[in-house]
Write a protein that holds these residues in place. Structure first.
Motif, PDB file in Angstrom:
ATOM      1  N   ASP A  22       0.838  -1.205   0.000  1.00 32.26           N
ATOM      2  CA  ASP A  22       0.000   0.000   0.000  1.00 32.26           C
ATOM      3  C   ASP A  22       0.872   1.254   0.000  1.00 32.26           C
ATOM      4  O   ASP A  22       0.608   2.211  -0.737  1.00 32.26           O
ATOM      5  CB  ASP A  22      -0.915   0.038   1.232  1.00 32.26           C
ATOM      6  CG  ASP A  22      -2.003  -1.021   1.207  1.00 32.26           C
ATOM      7  OD1 ASP A  22      -2.284  -1.574   0.125  1.00 32.26           O
ATOM      8  OD2 ASP A  22      -2.567  -1.292   2.291  1.00 32.26           O
ATOM      9  N   GLN A  23       1.899   1.249   0.841  1.00 32.34           N
ATOM     10  CA  GLN A  23       2.808   2.391   0.890  1.00 32.34           C
ATOM     11  C   GLN A  23       3.508   2.591  -0.451  1.00 32.34           C
ATOM     12  O   GLN A  23       3.630   3.718  -0.932  1.00 32.34           O
ATOM     13  CB  GLN A  23       3.859   2.213   1.989  1.00 32.34           C
ATOM     14  CG  GLN A  23       3.321   2.407   3.380  1.00 32.34           C
ATOM     15  CD  GLN A  23       4.397   2.286   4.437  1.00 32.34           C
ATOM     16  OE1 GLN A  23       5.565   2.061   4.137  1.00 32.34           O
ATOM     17  NE2 GLN A  23       4.001   2.422   5.693  1.00 32.34           N
ATOM     18  N   ALA A  24       3.956   1.497  -1.041  1.00 28.69           N
ATOM     19  CA  ALA A  24       4.655   1.575  -2.326  1.00 28.69           C
ATOM     20  C   ALA A  24       3.766   2.194  -3.396  1.00 28.69           C
ATOM     21  O   ALA A  24       4.221   3.025  -4.193  1.00 28.69           O
ATOM     22  CB  ALA A  24       5.129   0.191  -2.758  1.00 28.69           C
ATOM     23  N   ALA A  25       2.505   1.808  -3.423  1.00 30.13           N
ATOM     24  CA  ALA A  25       1.579   2.338  -4.429  1.00 30.13           C
ATOM     25  C   ALA A  25       1.381   3.841  -4.257  1.00 30.13           C
ATOM     26  O   ALA A  25       1.386   4.596  -5.242  1.00 30.13           O
ATOM     27  CB  ALA A  25       0.240   1.603  -4.349  1.00 30.13           C
ATOM     28  N   GLU A  26       1.228   4.305  -3.015  1.00 30.50           N
ATOM     29  CA  GLU A  26       1.019   5.737  -2.777  1.00 30.50           C
ATOM     30  C   GLU A  26       2.300   6.527  -3.035  1.00 30.50           C
ATOM     31  O   GLU A  26       2.258   7.615  -3.625  1.00 30.50           O
ATOM     32  CB  GLU A  26       0.508   5.990  -1.359  1.00 30.50           C
ATOM     33  CG  GLU A  26       0.243   7.439  -1.030  1.00 30.50           C
ATOM     34  CD  GLU A  26      -0.803   8.143  -1.889  1.00 30.50           C
ATOM     35  OE1 GLU A  26      -0.959   9.363  -1.742  1.00 30.50           O
ATOM     36  OE2 GLU A  26      -1.469   7.494  -2.724  1.00 30.50           O
TER      37      GLU A  26
END
Length: 74
Positions: A22-26
């Motif tokens: 999730d962090q990587a996507a944002e």
């Protein structure tokens, strides 16, 4: 003169989710947006422009900054 680009990004709010994917996507979304904005306005990376680029999460919250600097002489 040596120019450097500094990126500071805080990933501890709800927009970044609960997992590393999730962090990587944002983070990737924020960097893509920043790249588009830098390409459209190159003065963001000119160290003497006095303009910094604010980074915002998907909710519009300020979560970081891109600054251009000149390395000091040693």
């Amino acid at each position: 003169m040596d120019h450097v680009i500094n990126v500071t990004l805080c990933v501890d709010n709800a927009a970044f989710g609960d997992s590393y994917p999730d962090q990587a996507a944002e983070i990737a979304r924020i960097f893509r947006d920043a790249a588009d904005r830098i390409e459209a306005k190159p003065s963001y990376i000119h160290p003497f422009s006095g303009i910094d680029l604010c980074l915002n999460d998907i909710n519009g919250n300020r979560v970081g900054i891109v600054t251009a600097n000149v390395l000091p002489l040693s």
